[in-house]
Design a protein around this motif. Structure first.
Motif, short mmCIF file in Angstrom:
data_model
loop_
_atom_site.label_atom_id
_atom_site.label_comp_id
_atom_site.label_asym_id
_atom_site.label_seq_id
_atom_site.Cartn_x
_atom_site.Cartn_y
_atom_site.Cartn_z
N ARG A 173 20.05 11.18 -27.46
CA ARG A 173 19.44 11.54 -26.18
C ARG A 173 17.99 11.86 -26.48
O ARG A 173 17.70 12.78 -27.26
CB ARG A 173 20.14 12.75 -25.55
N ILE A 174 17.07 11.10 -25.88
CA ILE A 174 15.65 11.25 -26.15
C ILE A 174 15.00 11.88 -24.93
O ILE A 174 14.89 11.23 -23.88
CB ILE A 174 15.00 9.88 -26.47
N PRO A 175 14.58 13.13 -25.03
CA PRO A 175 13.94 13.78 -23.88
C PRO A 175 12.59 13.16 -23.56
O PRO A 175 11.84 12.78 -24.48
CB PRO A 175 13.76 15.24 -24.31
N LEU A 176 12.25 13.06 -22.29
CA LEU A 176 10.92 12.61 -21.88
C LEU A 176 10.00 13.83 -21.93
O LEU A 176 10.44 14.97 -21.78
CB LEU A 176 10.97 12.02 -20.47
N GLY A 177 8.71 13.57 -22.14
CA GLY A 177 7.74 14.64 -22.18
C GLY A 177 7.48 15.16 -23.58
O GLY A 177 6.80 16.16 -23.76
N ARG A 178 8.00 14.49 -24.59
CA ARG A 178 7.75 14.92 -25.96
C ARG A 178 6.53 14.20 -26.52
O ARG A 178 6.14 13.15 -26.02
CB ARG A 178 8.96 14.65 -26.84
#
Length: 180
Positions: A173-178
């Motif tokens: 799961r790759i969070p957006l905003g990183r």
């Protein structure tokens, strides 16, 4: 040996009542997929021949700097699928549609470019049903639209999923905003 495919999905965050309603529709009209996958927008369709690590790194690199964004699902569409012969029930965004299309373009801009299917891209959507009865699908979607459909959600992460036979596994799961 079963073939393995990898894909990238945007699985938005919903309010509990909206999530439960979407899952109810999916369980009624798209079982067993409702329990295999969260409600999602497909960003990268299933691809084979990629090593998991390389695929994940490519998606991570393409997502660097991508901020979360709002989506509002306000249309219900009955869409024939010429490839499978089925008719699909879709929830389609009025807000966030361009951002989803741009995100998909961004993911296919690098090493995944050869994997992109030729022809026009499908409109961003969440599948809530599939079947063979076009009239029934059209009636369901028309009735849903008459309710004043408006489901707000947030695209805040991309999920990398592996499909092998009938098995589906969340890999990352790759969070957006990183940051990159």
């Amino acid at each position: 040996m079963l073939a393995e495919t990898l894909l990238a999905l945007a699985c938005p965050e919903f309010g509990l009542a909206d999530y439960e309603q979407i899952q109810l529709w999916r369980r009624e009209h798209d079982a067993p997929r409702a329990d295999q996958f969260l409600p999602h927008f497909t960003l990268v369709r299933p691809v084979g021949g990629w090593k998991q690590g390389a695929f994940i790194r490519e998606i991570q690199a393409r997502l660097a700097g991508q901020e979360p964004f709002e989506i509002v699902l306000s249309r219900a569409v009955s869409q024939p699928d010429a490839q499978s012969g089925a008719v699909m029930d879709w929830l389609v965004p009025s807000i966030g549609r361009e951002a989803l299309s741009a995100l998909q373009d961004q993911l296919y801009a690098g090493a995944l470019a050869p994997e992109r299917q030729a022809g026009p891209a499908a409109m961003p959507h969440i599948t809530i049903g599939r079947g063979t009865d076009v009239a029934a699908s059209q009636a369901r979607m028309a009735a849903l639209e008459e309710t004043g459909l408006s489901i707000r959600c947030l695209a805040s992460a991309v999920q990398i999923v592996r499909i092998k036979g009938e098995r589906v596994k969340l890999l990352e799961r790759i969070p957006l905003g990183r940051e990159a």
